[in-house]
Design an enzyme around this catalytic site. Structure first.
Site, PDB file in Angstrom:
ATOM      1  N   ARG A 156       0.761  -1.281  -0.110  1.00 45.58           N
ATOM      2  CA  ARG A 156      -0.277  -0.192  -0.103  1.00 45.58           C
ATOM      3  C   ARG A 156       0.773   1.242  -0.113  1.00 45.58           C
ATOM      4  NH1 ARG A 156      -1.318   1.621   4.630  1.00 45.58           N
ATOM      5  NH2 ARG A 156      -2.185  -0.367   5.562  1.00 45.58           N
ATOM      6  N   TYR A 213     -16.792  16.811 -14.640  1.00 47.21           N
ATOM      7  CA  TYR A 213     -17.263  15.128 -14.656  1.00 47.21           C
ATOM      8  C   TYR A 213     -18.490  15.091 -13.423  1.00 47.21           C
ATOM      9  CZ  TYR A 213     -17.326  10.295 -13.595  1.00 47.21           C
ATOM     10  OH  TYR A 213     -17.595   9.224 -13.337  1.00 47.21           O
ATOM     11  N   ASP A 226      -7.301  19.176 -13.609  1.00 43.76           N
ATOM     12  CA  ASP A 226      -7.782  17.930 -14.081  1.00 43.76           C
ATOM     13  C   ASP A 226      -7.557  17.958 -15.658  1.00 43.76           C
ATOM     14  OD1 ASP A 226      -8.983  15.578 -15.220  1.00 43.76           O
ATOM     15  OD2 ASP A 226     -10.673  15.669 -13.665  1.00 43.76           O
ATOM     16  N   LYS A 237      -8.381   7.042 -18.550  1.00 42.20           N
ATOM     17  CA  LYS A 237      -8.651   7.578 -19.888  1.00 42.20           C
ATOM     18  C   LYS A 237      -7.546   7.360 -20.935  1.00 42.20           C
ATOM     19  CE  LYS A 237     -12.843   8.264 -18.203  1.00 42.20           C
ATOM     20  NZ  LYS A 237     -12.476   8.199 -16.570  1.00 42.20           N
TER      21      LYS A 237
HETATM   22  O1  P1T Z   1     -13.465   7.194 -13.554  1.00 43.22           O
HETATM   23  P1  P1T Z   1     -12.304   7.695 -12.517  1.00 43.22           P
HETATM   24  O2  P1T Z   1     -11.136   7.060 -13.240  1.00 43.22           O
HETATM   25  O3  P1T Z   1     -12.516   7.762 -11.095  1.00 43.22           O
HETATM   26  O4  P1T Z   1     -12.027   9.554 -12.881  1.00 43.22           O
HETATM   27  C1  P1T Z   1     -13.213  10.289 -12.547  1.00 43.22           C
HETATM   28  C2  P1T Z   1     -13.207  11.313 -13.479  1.00 43.22           C
HETATM   29  C3  P1T Z   1     -12.213  12.554 -13.166  1.00 43.22           C
HETATM   30  N1  P1T Z   1     -12.125  13.316 -14.064  1.00 43.22           N
HETATM   31  C4  P1T Z   1     -12.378  13.367 -15.533  1.00 43.22           C
HETATM   32  C5  P1T Z   1     -12.585  14.650 -16.238  1.00 43.22           C
HETATM   33  C6  P1T Z   1     -13.437  12.512 -15.927  1.00 43.22           C
HETATM   34  O5  P1T Z   1     -13.672  12.228 -16.872  1.00 43.22           O
HETATM   35  C7  P1T Z   1     -13.480  11.404 -14.946  1.00 43.22           C
HETATM   36  C8  P1T Z   1     -14.151  10.074 -15.270  1.00 43.22           C
HETATM   37  N2  P1T Z   1     -14.925  10.455 -16.395  1.00 43.22           N
HETATM   38  C9  P1T Z   1     -15.910   9.469 -17.064  1.00 43.22           C
HETATM   39  C10 P1T Z   1     -15.945   8.085 -16.469  1.00 43.22           C
HETATM   40  C11 P1T Z   1     -16.637   9.870 -18.230  1.00 43.22           C
HETATM   41  O6  P1T Z   1     -17.309   9.016 -18.931  1.00 43.22           O
HETATM   42  O7  P1T Z   1     -16.532  11.101 -18.402  1.00 43.22           O
END
Ligand code: P1T
Length: 379
Positions: free
Chosen positions: A46, A98, A170, A195
């Site tokens: 961890r 998001y 972000d 992503k």
């Molecule tokens: O899904 P996760 O890895 O926890 O990430 C969250 C997140 C944070 N910031 C942005 C700009 C994001 O697009 C996302 C996650 N977004 C999607 C799952 C989506 O389809 O927009």
């Protein structure tokens, strides 16, 4: 070292014990200590894991930061940032985010006494009137999800520095290939690694990069104390994905431009949101701070009919209807009912996120096939 070389080499060294050129998957929870405290730098996975260390170093190098930290999801990375603050502290966030980010801010952290202001940052001077002695963080996505607004990173950085406020970006939509917020003055860069960095829709992960040892220590303390860390197998997959980031992004950008241009003038399409268009309200800033404009595009339909949007989405063959983005394959998403459903409708509509808005994540397939798919689905 140029970016294209860094994606292949930065942060990763051949394994010292075997010479393996690719960082091994250190699938271990713990490490032998010959006597208490006598170990090789690793105690418990961890806290540290060699596969994760390599990935953290790679992402930090790509973002031009000194310290990288990986988390079990993008939201876990955001969660760690907000845990830097205390009840009574205030955070100024962009108003297009998001849906999950909006949800963690309002549904989790507001109840712990943090106050969030959601501000249209299209003009950075809008931020100043929300700053007071309690303001600790400015948070922005750029391009934003899903409205593709562009926020002037350098402009916000100046305001943040003048007021001694941490500024976090972000950078999920742009990736470090298109934009490097630390060089523009940001303090924290965040990614949903799920992503483009992962790039193959097979991992959920988040990351933070900073250039300040004290901030890095505080975030590492939260990372270890709260424990939302990724496993080594996922770290390996992302290390592998990153090696083609520049090549994939070039194709995402080329295909994105061609798809955006196809949508222009289509009789069913009303507004198209893509920062590469010269009439995008902040195109000049996008041009200055980004290398190119990415493969994310949103558009609305004339008449703003949700049912019609659903109909079109069900007719796609290549643009698969799914949450997420940034993988090699093209996806389509209906933010109002899927990724942004946790934002109240009136908030969404105020920001232009209409019921007919469809978001495309343009993949790296043959662009003529993609346009053909759009032609057939739109009719
Ligand atoms: O899904 P996760 O890895 O926890 O990430 C969250 C997140 C944070 N910031 C942005 C700009 C994001 O697009 C996302 C996650 N977004 C999607 C799952 C989506 O389809 O927009």
């Amino acid at each position: 070292m140029k970016f294209e070389t860094k994606v292949i080499h930065a942060g990763v060294e051949p394994d010292p014990s075997t010479g393996a050129i690719m960082t091994p998957i250190f699938q271990t929870s713990t490490y032998v200590q010959s006597r208490p405290g006598d170990h090789k730098g690793y105690e418990y996975s961890r806290t540290h894991n060699p596969t994760r260390d390599a990935l953290q170093n790679s992402i930090a190098a790509l973002e031009g930061g000194d310290h990288g930290l990986c988390f079990s999801s993008g939201l876990a990375a955001i969660d760690a940032v907000i845990k830097l603050f205390n009840p009574g502290d205030e955070i100024i966030s962009g108003n297009d985010l998001y849906g999950g980010t909006f949800r963690i801010f309002t549904k989790i952290f507001e109840k712990y006494g943090l106050k969030f202001h959601f501000v249209d940052m299209h003009d950075v001077s809008n931020i100043e009137k929300y700053i007071n002695k309690n303001t600790k963080l400015i948070w922005a996505e750029t391009p934003t999800n899903p409205m593709m607004n562009i926020i002037d990173i350098e402009g916000v950085s100046k305001i943040a520095k003048a007021n001694n406020i941490i500024f976090g970006v972000d950078n999920t939509f742009a990736t470090p290939y298109l934009q490097q917020p630390i060089a523009l003055g940001a303090d924290i860069v965040m990614h949903s690694v799920t992503k483009y960095l992962g790039g193959h829709s097979d991992v959920v992960m988040g990351a933070l990069v900073v250039n300040n040892a004290e901030l890095a220590d505080q975030l590492a303390f939260i990372q270890n104390s709260c424990g939302a860390t990724p496993g080594p197998q996922d770290c390996f997959l992302v290390l592998r994905g990153i090696k083609t980031l520049h090549v994939r992004m070039d194709r995402h950008c080329d295909n994105g431009r061609k798809v955006a241009e196809f949508l222009v003038g289509h009789p069913k399409v009303d507004r198209i949101y893509w920062p590469g268009f010269e009439d995008h309200p902040n195109h000049a800033i996008a041009k200055r701070q980004m290398k190119s404009y990415g493969g994310m595009i949103s558009f609305t339909l004339k008449g703003d009919n949700q049912e019609e949007a659903f109909d079109i989405m069900s007719k796609f063959h290549l643009f698969t209807c799914a949450e997420s983005l940034g993988g090699v394959e093209s996806l389509c998403n209906h933010p109002a009912s899927m990724t942004h459903a946790s934002i109240p409708r009136e908030e969404r509509i105020k920001n232009g996120l209409l019921d007919s808005l469809i978001r495309l994540s343009v993949g790296i397939e043959d662009v003529e096939d993609l346009i053909d798919d759009l032609k057939k689905a739109l009719g």
